[in-house]
Motif scaffolding. Structure first.
Motif, PDB file in Angstrom:
ATOM      1  N   GLU A 177      -4.910 -17.001 -18.407  1.00 18.52           N
ATOM      2  CA  GLU A 177      -6.357 -16.938 -18.175  1.00 18.52           C
ATOM      3  C   GLU A 177      -6.907 -17.974 -17.691  1.00 18.52           C
ATOM      4  O   GLU A 177      -7.954 -18.165 -16.869  1.00 18.52           O
ATOM      5  CB  GLU A 177      -7.064 -15.920 -19.150  1.00 18.52           C
ATOM      6  N   ALA A 178      -6.471 -19.031 -18.531  1.00 17.95           N
ATOM      7  CA  ALA A 178      -7.347 -20.566 -18.592  1.00 17.95           C
ATOM      8  C   ALA A 178      -6.875 -20.971 -17.011  1.00 17.95           C
ATOM      9  O   ALA A 178      -7.763 -21.415 -16.396  1.00 17.95           O
ATOM     10  CB  ALA A 178      -6.946 -21.226 -19.744  1.00 17.95           C
ATOM     11  N   ARG A 179      -5.783 -20.831 -16.875  1.00 14.86           N
ATOM     12  CA  ARG A 179      -5.199 -21.563 -15.584  1.00 14.86           C
ATOM     13  C   ARG A 179      -5.951 -20.630 -14.092  1.00 14.86           C
ATOM     14  O   ARG A 179      -6.254 -21.428 -13.460  1.00 14.86           O
ATOM     15  CB  ARG A 179      -3.535 -21.382 -15.260  1.00 14.86           C
ATOM     16  N   GLN A 180      -5.977 -19.418 -14.410  1.00 17.20           N
ATOM     17  CA  GLN A 180      -6.547 -18.534 -13.288  1.00 17.20           C
ATOM     18  C   GLN A 180      -8.154 -19.100 -13.330  1.00 17.20           C
ATOM     19  O   GLN A 180      -8.430 -19.070 -12.014  1.00 17.20           O
ATOM     20  CB  GLN A 180      -6.773 -16.990 -13.804  1.00 17.20           C
ATOM     21  N   LEU A 181      -8.780 -19.237 -14.467  1.00 18.65           N
ATOM     22  CA  LEU A 181     -10.250 -19.422 -14.451  1.00 18.65           C
ATOM     23  C   LEU A 181     -10.467 -21.016 -13.679  1.00 18.65           C
ATOM     24  O   LEU A 181     -11.240 -21.460 -12.679  1.00 18.65           O
ATOM     25  CB  LEU A 181     -10.806 -19.643 -15.836  1.00 18.65           C
ATOM     26  N   VAL A 182      -9.476 -21.958 -13.866  1.00 17.40           N
ATOM     27  CA  VAL A 182      -9.457 -23.246 -13.397  1.00 17.40           C
ATOM     28  C   VAL A 182      -9.298 -23.071 -12.042  1.00 17.40           C
ATOM     29  O   VAL A 182     -10.075 -23.592 -11.135  1.00 17.40           O
ATOM     30  CB  VAL A 182      -8.509 -24.138 -14.012  1.00 17.40           C
ATOM     31  N   GLN A 183      -8.172 -22.374 -11.598  1.00 17.71           N
ATOM     32  CA  GLN A 183      -7.898 -22.396 -10.040  1.00 17.71           C
ATOM     33  C   GLN A 183      -9.060 -21.888  -9.292  1.00 17.71           C
ATOM     34  O   GLN A 183      -9.146 -21.963  -8.161  1.00 17.71           O
ATOM     35  CB  GLN A 183      -6.550 -21.564  -9.803  1.00 17.71           C
ATOM     36  N   ALA A 184      -9.598 -20.520  -9.906  1.00 15.47           N
ATOM     37  CA  ALA A 184     -10.728 -20.080  -9.277  1.00 15.47           C
ATOM     38  C   ALA A 184     -12.023 -20.932  -8.922  1.00 15.47           C
ATOM     39  O   ALA A 184     -12.834 -20.747  -8.213  1.00 15.47           O
ATOM     40  CB  ALA A 184     -11.124 -18.917  -9.829  1.00 15.47           C
ATOM     41  N   THR A 185     -12.232 -22.055  -9.736  1.00 14.93           N
ATOM     42  CA  THR A 185     -13.365 -22.686  -9.543  1.00 14.93           C
ATOM     43  C   THR A 185     -12.912 -24.211  -9.149  1.00 14.93           C
ATOM     44  O   THR A 185     -13.850 -24.998  -8.760  1.00 14.93           O
ATOM     45  CB  THR A 185     -13.957 -22.978 -11.009  1.00 14.93           C
ATOM     46  N   LEU A 186     -11.823 -24.561  -8.415  1.00 16.76           N
ATOM     47  CA  LEU A 186     -11.322 -25.652  -7.758  1.00 16.76           C
ATOM     48  C   LEU A 186     -11.688 -25.464  -6.420  1.00 16.76           C
ATOM     49  O   LEU A 186     -11.583 -24.497  -5.874  1.00 16.76           O
ATOM     50  CB  LEU A 186     -10.066 -25.992  -8.042  1.00 16.76           C
ATOM     51  N   ASN A 187     -12.179 -26.800  -5.877  1.00 13.88           N
ATOM     52  CA  ASN A 187     -12.589 -26.702  -4.450  1.00 13.88           C
ATOM     53  C   ASN A 187     -12.430 -28.226  -3.837  1.00 13.88           C
ATOM     54  O   ASN A 187     -11.535 -28.455  -3.245  1.00 13.88           O
ATOM     55  CB  ASN A 187     -14.053 -26.257  -4.263  1.00 13.88           C
ATOM     56  N   LYS A 188     -13.494 -28.901  -3.981  1.00 14.33           N
ATOM     57  CA  LYS A 188     -13.602 -30.396  -3.333  1.00 14.33           C
ATOM     58  C   LYS A 188     -12.977 -31.160  -3.951  1.00 14.33           C
ATOM     59  O   LYS A 188     -12.171 -32.277  -3.647  1.00 14.33           O
ATOM     60  CB  LYS A 188     -15.151 -30.699  -3.323  1.00 14.33           C
ATOM     61  N   SER A 189     -12.536 -31.132  -5.526  1.00 16.82           N
ATOM     62  CA  SER A 189     -12.015 -32.261  -6.194  1.00 16.82           C
ATOM     63  C   SER A 189     -11.092 -31.658  -7.258  1.00 16.82           C
ATOM     64  O   SER A 189     -10.783 -30.352  -7.290  1.00 16.82           O
ATOM     65  CB  SER A 189     -13.231 -33.097  -7.062  1.00 16.82           C
ATOM     66  N   ARG A 190     -10.536 -32.572  -8.087  1.00 14.93           N
ATOM     67  CA  ARG A 190      -9.652 -31.984  -9.053  1.00 14.93           C
ATOM     68  C   ARG A 190     -10.262 -31.483 -10.416  1.00 14.93           C
ATOM     69  O   ARG A 190      -9.728 -30.643 -11.135  1.00 14.93           O
ATOM     70  CB  ARG A 190      -8.700 -33.151  -9.840  1.00 14.93           C
ATOM     71  N   LEU A 191     -11.681 -31.371 -10.260  1.00 12.33           N
ATOM     72  CA  LEU A 191     -12.546 -30.813 -11.347  1.00 12.33           C
ATOM     73  C   LEU A 191     -13.005 -29.448 -10.999  1.00 12.33           C
ATOM     74  O   LEU A 191     -13.520 -29.393  -9.870  1.00 12.33           O
ATOM     75  CB  LEU A 191     -13.739 -31.783 -11.763  1.00 12.33           C
ATOM     76  N   PRO A 192     -13.088 -28.769 -11.788  1.00  7.57           N
ATOM     77  CA  PRO A 192     -13.767 -27.387 -11.590  1.00  7.57           C
ATOM     78  C   PRO A 192     -15.231 -27.633 -10.963  1.00  7.57           C
ATOM     79  O   PRO A 192     -15.859 -28.468 -11.746  1.00  7.57           O
ATOM     80  CB  PRO A 192     -14.063 -26.615 -12.938  1.00  7.57           C
ATOM     81  N   GLU A 193     -15.617 -26.980  -9.755  1.00  5.89           N
ATOM     82  CA  GLU A 193     -16.843 -27.204  -9.209  1.00  5.89           C
ATOM     83  C   GLU A 193     -18.057 -26.948 -10.084  1.00  5.89           C
ATOM     84  O   GLU A 193     -19.175 -27.958  -9.913  1.00  5.89           O
ATOM     85  CB  GLU A 193     -16.913 -26.190  -8.188  1.00  5.89           C
ATOM     86  N   PRO A 194     -18.218 -26.030 -10.838  1.00 10.53           N
ATOM     87  CA  PRO A 194     -19.312 -25.918 -11.725  1.00 10.53           C
ATOM     88  C   PRO A 194     -19.601 -27.339 -12.774  1.00 10.53           C
ATOM     89  O   PRO A 194     -20.718 -27.887 -12.958  1.00 10.53           O
ATOM     90  CB  PRO A 194     -19.317 -24.794 -12.871  1.00 10.53           C
ATOM     91  N   LEU A 195     -18.466 -27.879 -13.050  1.00 13.53           N
ATOM     92  CA  LEU A 195     -18.331 -29.063 -13.936  1.00 13.53           C
ATOM     93  C   LEU A 195     -18.803 -30.149 -13.110  1.00 13.53           C
ATOM     94  O   LEU A 195     -19.592 -30.905 -13.370  1.00 13.53           O
ATOM     95  CB  LEU A 195     -17.123 -29.276 -14.525  1.00 13.53           C
ATOM     96  N   ARG A 196     -18.205 -30.263 -11.799  1.00 12.62           N
ATOM     97  CA  ARG A 196     -18.591 -31.425 -11.052  1.00 12.62           C
ATOM     98  C   ARG A 196     -19.880 -31.561 -10.429  1.00 12.62           C
ATOM     99  O   ARG A 196     -20.483 -32.651 -10.593  1.00 12.62           O
ATOM    100  CB  ARG A 196     -17.476 -31.316  -9.723  1.00 12.62           C
ATOM    101  N   ILE A 197     -20.619 -30.377 -10.285  1.00  8.68           N
ATOM    102  CA  ILE A 197     -21.980 -30.338  -9.747  1.00  8.68           C
ATOM    103  C   ILE A 197     -22.842 -30.665 -10.949  1.00  8.68           C
ATOM    104  O   ILE A 197     -23.855 -31.568 -10.607  1.00  8.68           O
ATOM    105  CB  ILE A 197     -22.136 -28.961  -9.093  1.00  8.68           C
ATOM    106  N   ALA A 198     -22.566 -30.413 -11.953  1.00  7.44           N
ATOM    107  CA  ALA A 198     -23.453 -30.692 -13.159  1.00  7.44           C
ATOM    108  C   ALA A 198     -23.396 -32.159 -13.486  1.00  7.44           C
ATOM    109  O   ALA A 198     -24.331 -32.646 -13.852  1.00  7.44           O
ATOM    110  CB  ALA A 198     -22.779 -29.957 -14.427  1.00  7.44           C
ATOM    111  N   HIS A 199     -22.351 -32.626 -13.125  1.00  4.27           N
ATOM    112  CA  HIS A 199     -22.122 -34.230 -13.371  1.00  4.27           C
ATOM    113  C   HIS A 199     -23.092 -34.820 -12.278  1.00  4.27           C
ATOM    114  O   HIS A 199     -23.679 -35.790 -12.682  1.00  4.27           O
ATOM    115  CB  HIS A 199     -20.781 -34.449 -13.101  1.00  4.27           C
TER     116      HIS A 199
END
Length: 187
Positions: A150-172
């Protein structure tokens, strides 16, 4: 879990130790890796106590809390040496909580930093933190409230532009813009 889970990414903004008393904390809720559905901002004292309880209360108060399916943090610390208990936060929210970093945390100097700052009471949280596992080049994840699949699925479902999940990248990015007027650097 859906292919486009609703995930809240939380990151702290940059700050200057000794100058700032508090740091902005930014939350970005996204559906999958491409649709921003909400942004929230709060503040937390630098090296403050009770980070887990603070985050649990703040997240519970968000109007879109009922649709959240997971929370992604930029590591287990925020605002300097405020340490988040992943297991406790996951239990309070009844959601998976993931802490994402670019580096392997096995050789982390966080314990030494806590001791040097006189914050030995936070070492117990650090010891309870699950070890971060690699989930791609430059991506390490520790989690609570989910299994490895489940953790891997969550990470994969939120990756796009970078190596970090997009919600985290945009918060940054938002946190940096709040403090500096614009975002910059590697995200």
């Amino acid at each position: 879990m859906t292919r486009r889970p609703h995930v809240l990414g939380i990151d702290d903004a940059p700050f200057e130790r000794g100058k700032d008393a508090e740091v902005p904390i930014v939350g970005v809720m996204m559906e999958g890796a491409t649709l921003v559905e909400g942004v929230a901002i709060t503040r937390f004292p630098i090296d403050g106590e009770g980070a887990t309880e603070f985050l649990a209360g703040w997240i519970q108060s968000l109007r879109w809390r009922p649709s959240l399916q997971a929370v992604v943090l930029g590591g287990i610390t925020m605002a300097g040496l405020a340490v988040v208990d992943l297991e406790a936060l996951s239990e309070r929210l009844a959601l998976p909580v993931l802490a994402v970093t670019r580096h392997d945390t096995a050789d982390s100097e966080l314990a030494d930093a806590l001791r040097a700052a006189g914050l030995k009471d936070r070492l117990a949280i650090l010891e309870r933190t699950p070890p971060a596992e690699p989930m791609g080049r430059g991506l390490y994840v520790a989690w609570a409230g989910a299994d490895a699949f489940e953790a891997r699925q969550l990470v994969q479902a939120t990756l796009n532009k970078s190596r970090l999940p997009e919600p985290l990248r945009i918060a940054h990015l938002i946190g940096a813009a709040l403090v500096r007027g614009q975002s910059r650097g590697r995200v």
